[in-house]
Design a protein around this motif. Structure first.
Motif, PDB file in Angstrom:
ATOM      1  N   GLY B 380       0.480  -1.341   0.516  1.00  0.00           N
ATOM      2  CA  GLY B 380       0.110  -0.007  -0.012  1.00  0.00           C
ATOM      3  C   GLY B 380       0.994   1.215   0.309  1.00  0.00           C
ATOM      4  O   GLY B 380       2.083   1.594   0.656  1.00  0.00           O
ATOM      5  N   GLY B 381       0.126   2.153  -0.573  1.00  0.00           N
ATOM      6  CA  GLY B 381       0.917   3.453  -0.875  1.00  0.00           C
ATOM      7  C   GLY B 381       2.123   3.404  -1.888  1.00  0.00           C
ATOM      8  O   GLY B 381       1.867   2.322  -2.582  1.00  0.00           O
ATOM      9  N   PHE B 382       3.516   3.996  -1.159  1.00  0.00           N
ATOM     10  CA  PHE B 382       4.695   3.269  -1.172  1.00  0.00           C
ATOM     11  C   PHE B 382       5.523   3.076  -0.420  1.00  0.00           C
ATOM     12  O   PHE B 382       5.782   3.545   0.223  1.00  0.00           O
ATOM     13  CB  PHE B 382       6.065   4.520  -2.521  1.00  0.00           C
ATOM     14  CG  PHE B 382       6.435   4.525  -2.811  1.00  0.00           C
ATOM     15  CD1 PHE B 382       5.778   3.650  -4.397  1.00  0.00           C
ATOM     16  CD2 PHE B 382       7.940   3.858  -3.236  1.00  0.00           C
ATOM     17  CE1 PHE B 382       7.308   3.732  -5.891  1.00  0.00           C
ATOM     18  CE2 PHE B 382       8.559   3.120  -3.543  1.00  0.00           C
ATOM     19  CZ  PHE B 382       8.623   2.933  -4.887  1.00  0.00           C
ATOM     20  N   GLY B 383       4.773   1.723  -0.211  1.00  0.00           N
ATOM     21  CA  GLY B 383       5.190   0.798   0.935  1.00  0.00           C
ATOM     22  C   GLY B 383       5.125   1.593   1.845  1.00  0.00           C
ATOM     23  O   GLY B 383       5.736   0.950   3.534  1.00  0.00           O
ATOM     24  N   ASN B 384       4.182   1.834   2.480  1.00  0.00           N
ATOM     25  CA  ASN B 384       3.361   2.783   3.388  1.00  0.00           C
ATOM     26  C   ASN B 384       2.829   1.736   4.730  1.00  0.00           C
ATOM     27  O   ASN B 384       2.285   1.608   5.541  1.00  0.00           O
ATOM     28  CB  ASN B 384       3.142   4.059   3.802  1.00  0.00           C
ATOM     29  CG  ASN B 384       1.992   4.510   2.776  1.00  0.00           C
ATOM     30  OD1 ASN B 384       1.215   3.806   2.982  1.00  0.00           O
ATOM     31  ND2 ASN B 384       2.228   5.732   2.111  1.00  0.00           N
ATOM     32  N   ASN B 385       1.960   1.650   3.579  1.00  0.00           N
ATOM     33  CA  ASN B 385       1.091   0.007   4.291  1.00  0.00           C
ATOM     34  C   ASN B 385       1.358  -1.929   4.040  1.00  0.00           C
ATOM     35  O   ASN B 385       0.662  -2.003   2.644  1.00  0.00           O
ATOM     36  CB  ASN B 385       0.001   0.750   4.735  1.00  0.00           C
ATOM     37  CG  ASN B 385      -1.375   0.046   5.305  1.00  0.00           C
ATOM     38  OD1 ASN B 385      -1.077  -1.039   5.855  1.00  0.00           O
ATOM     39  ND2 ASN B 385      -1.868   1.230   5.639  1.00  0.00           N
ATOM     40  N   VAL B 386       2.320  -2.488   4.426  1.00  0.00           N
ATOM     41  CA  VAL B 386       1.855  -3.765   3.830  1.00  0.00           C
ATOM     42  C   VAL B 386       1.513  -4.708   4.407  1.00  0.00           C
ATOM     43  O   VAL B 386       1.579  -5.339   5.683  1.00  0.00           O
ATOM     44  CB  VAL B 386       3.342  -3.723   3.266  1.00  0.00           C
ATOM     45  CG1 VAL B 386       3.969  -4.549   2.554  1.00  0.00           C
ATOM     46  CG2 VAL B 386       3.941  -2.550   2.628  1.00  0.00           C
ATOM     47  N   VAL B 387       0.708  -5.735   3.393  1.00  0.00           N
ATOM     48  CA  VAL B 387       0.044  -6.927   4.412  1.00  0.00           C
ATOM     49  C   VAL B 387       0.761  -7.572   3.043  1.00  0.00           C
ATOM     50  O   VAL B 387       0.697  -8.271   2.348  1.00  0.00           O
ATOM     51  CB  VAL B 387      -1.285  -6.657   4.091  1.00  0.00           C
ATOM     52  CG1 VAL B 387      -1.839  -7.888   4.645  1.00  0.00           C
ATOM     53  CG2 VAL B 387      -1.897  -5.781   4.668  1.00  0.00           C
ATOM     54  N   SER B 388       1.093  -9.336   4.133  1.00  0.00           N
ATOM     55  CA  SER B 388       1.473 -10.091   3.606  1.00  0.00           C
ATOM     56  C   SER B 388       0.690 -11.225   4.393  1.00  0.00           C
ATOM     57  O   SER B 388       0.556 -11.564   5.543  1.00  0.00           O
ATOM     58  CB  SER B 388       3.318 -10.086   4.052  1.00  0.00           C
ATOM     59  OG  SER B 388       3.294 -11.171   3.434  1.00  0.00           O
ATOM     60  N   PHE B 389       0.875 -12.319   3.679  1.00  0.00           N
ATOM     61  CA  PHE B 389      -0.111 -13.949   3.531  1.00  0.00           C
ATOM     62  C   PHE B 389       1.193 -14.570   3.893  1.00  0.00           C
ATOM     63  O   PHE B 389       1.970 -15.068   2.447  1.00  0.00           O
ATOM     64  CB  PHE B 389      -1.002 -13.631   3.296  1.00  0.00           C
ATOM     65  CG  PHE B 389      -2.356 -13.092   3.129  1.00  0.00           C
ATOM     66  CD1 PHE B 389      -3.024 -13.446   5.051  1.00  0.00           C
ATOM     67  CD2 PHE B 389      -2.642 -11.975   2.804  1.00  0.00           C
ATOM     68  CE1 PHE B 389      -3.519 -12.291   5.119  1.00  0.00           C
ATOM     69  CE2 PHE B 389      -3.684 -11.133   3.361  1.00  0.00           C
ATOM     70  CZ  PHE B 389      -4.058 -11.763   4.447  1.00  0.00           C
ATOM     71  N   VAL B 390       1.014 -15.776   4.410  1.00  0.00           N
ATOM     72  CA  VAL B 390       1.856 -17.150   4.457  1.00  0.00           C
ATOM     73  C   VAL B 390       0.312 -18.164   4.216  1.00  0.00           C
ATOM     74  O   VAL B 390      -0.107 -18.481   5.333  1.00  0.00           O
ATOM     75  CB  VAL B 390       2.520 -17.802   4.827  1.00  0.00           C
ATOM     76  CG1 VAL B 390       3.354 -19.047   5.214  1.00  0.00           C
ATOM     77  CG2 VAL B 390       4.231 -16.902   4.937  1.00  0.00           C
TER      78      VAL B 390
END
Lengths: 396, 396
Positions: B380-390
């Motif tokens: 999100g944004g330019f890396g300001n809000n990032v979500v990850s899943f395994v």
């Protein structure tokens, strides 16, 4: 599911806040809630921002990412939750379930809206973006228009009178005048807006049969709460408030598709779910904040959630049963009617007001004596997405 | 916290979908996922809609309330979740935590965006609404502009070359051409966009040093998944996919405030959290979908999450390590680069693609053989809000 409590609450005065940006308002309310929670330098794990209109009104998106930086809460997770005028309660719901799941411990939920960014018809148009894009919006129907038609039907079916609506206006306006956070600070008298020949000028028809003072104002404002597991809550300074019950239900997007348009099924269902989860019934509630965007809604909701029988809500209001000291005090904050209705903030502000009630912190002229349980209804669309909470004081 | 699985996944072809409204697209993708889950007439308890721009692009709010009615899922709870281009993963997160909490059993998560509603500069301007409203937006910086500057810094610091970026372009474009859901169906060849004298025309500079084919297209599209507790998932027809890990982290809103602007801290943190929850490490992953809105991001993310050492990601791409059959196949869907990037849909589409991989349903030319674990980064944004899943295949 872990029990979740509110350990901090804060809001800023609603009204016209030309000098503050939306982000300013969200930040101020957040800081007040964080301070109230006594978290000190401790951060939170996640932030939920309730907002309906930043895209349309401020031409901004990703405001949760911006807020979490502004508040120096990095790297906390941050999302925006939108559910029209019920965005506030929906954001609290998501914070609640996130903490209940065990994934997060401390969550900040803040709702805000800067509706006075636009003026005149644009404010009404903004609110109308929640109507059905094919079946309603293109034909020019507005929320006040829907409320007018709903009121007429409700009057015909249940015998609600303008006298009943007036009782809600006068009560909520009087309470708002006592609430430092309320938008509308003036009290109204029956003579000026109802009885006298000047009433037609002072309180003109807005959407027949609703008059100007049956409608909430267009407001700027923000409100916030801090959530954590009940177990951890006991470590913090003030009396925690337990979110004992929660419910959310949807109904047809358009009023015209409902078999009986006076039947607010989503209100009934959301309340039932909340009561069931809390293992309580309507008679157990000491104080309630209902979504009186229009005076008729306070009456209709008070019946649909089970405080009064159908057709009795208006009479109860007129008889003073919903005043301070009455059988069930409703909207001791002034309600949307007088506190104001910055859409994204409203659902959070309702909960903040109940928290103040359950912590017994209000001055005598607004405090429900020894209140132990509270209830809220946050009404999205025209009753198409409704969220309800049952809150409970936790004795220290 | 209950284990949560994905039991249904579906998406519609991304691209230019002038004939469909945003609501149409959300409904089509939802129906495909519900059908895939084999829920039949059974409804869901809640719906989460990921969307960034309905307010700005469609002048609509409350679209979750509208969708739940359109899908005849009443009275299911319904909310919109917005986190810029990471809205999709944020919506899945909220569905995940809601099911994990025990409150809901069946949750539909659908992401969608109709970005081609506007054309030319208005599409770039819409995306720029996620930039900082005081420090960035007023000065005219766009997301491609930021990506260009970021690429230059990354090249200088880590020796990434245009040859490395080209490897990402060619791989993702080739995979997109094999994916019936991808926006960009054409394959590109090195000669036409890089070596020949015509390359300067075919693949002009977009934001130096990034060229046209380093950027994702502006797309319409929608994707959906159905979640439920792992325990119940085993009753359903297809192989369930476990959400084994989840992470989300934020960083400063503006790039300029970061000590080292090439350091994508939120990517590293979100991935670490996801790996920790899953009790896995990067080397355990069989297939990944990374957020390649710009080719440089696939390279930078592959390093930040730990698939390759810093400075090795570009070389790995050029050496074919991220191709099908390579050490770690990345973006076998074509990525944002070729599948397209309808912002609200992307995070959900990434998970849908991994679900297909883990269910071993793809044709041989896209299927990672015997894939058991998958990974996503939604940026999100330019890396300001990032979500990850395994994600993890559950053997029947």
């Amino acid at each position: 599911m872990r029990d979740v409590a509110i350990i901090g609450a804060g809001m800023i005065p609603f009204g016209r806040r030309d000098e503050d940006s939306l982000m300013d308002m969200l930040a101020y309310a957040s800081l007040k809630a964080l301070d109230d929670a006594g978290l000190g330098d401790k951060s939170v794990d996640a932030v939920y921002v309730a907002n309906m209109g930043a895209g349309i009104l401020q031409h901004q998106t990703s405001i949760a990412s911006s807020l979490v930086d502004r508040l120096s809460l990095l790297p906390a997770a941050a999302d925006v939750v939108e559910n029209g005028p019920a965005s506030g309660a929906s954001a609290i719901k998501n914070g609640l379930l996130a903490v209940a799941s065990g994934y997060y411990d401390y969550v900040l939920v803040v709702g805000g809206e800067k509706m006075r960014e636009v003026t005149g018809w644009r404010a009404t148009d903004f609110v109308a973006t929640m109507t059905h894009p094919q079946a309603e919006y293109p034909y020019g129907i507005t929320l006040p228009g829907m409320a007018g038609m709903f009121t007429r039907l409700y009057m015909e079916k249940y015998g609600v009178t303008r006298e009943h609506l007036l009782a809600v206006t006068l009560k909520n306006q009087a309470m708002g005048a006592l609430n430092p956070y309320a938008h509308v600070e003036m009290t109204l008298d029956r003579e000026g807006i109802f009885d006298s020949p000047h009433a037609v000028v002072n309180n003109p028809v807005a959407a027949d049969p609703l008059h100007l003072y049956d409608l909430c104002p267009v407001s700027d404002g923000a409100a916030a709460v801090v959530l954590c597991p009940l177990e951890l809550a006991k470590k913090h300074a003030k009396a925690p408030v337990l979110i004992a019950g929660f419910g959310q239900a949807t109904d047809t997007h358009t009023l015209q598709e409902r078999g009986d348009p006076t039947d607010l099924k989503a209100v009934t269902l959301a309340a039932q779910q909340a009561f069931e989860m809390a293992k309580m019934k309507p008679a157990d509630i000491d104080v309630a904040e209902l979504h009186d965007a229009f005076t008729i809604l306070e009456i209709a909701e008070s019946e649909h959630v089970g405080f009064f029988k159908k057709g009795e809500g208006g009479k109860a209001a007129a008889a003073g049963k919903t005043r301070l000291g009455g059988q069930l005090p409703i909207n001791m904050s002034g309600g949307l009617k007088a506190r104001g209705h910055p859409v994204g903030a409203t659902g959070v502000a309702q909960v903040v007001d109940i928290v103040y009630q359950l912590r017994h912190e209000l001055p005598e002229n607004r405090q429900v004596k020894n209140a132990k349980t509270g209830f809220t209804i946050n009404f999205g669309g025209f009753g198409n997405n409704v969220v309800s909470f049952v809150l409970k004081r936790v004795e220290p």
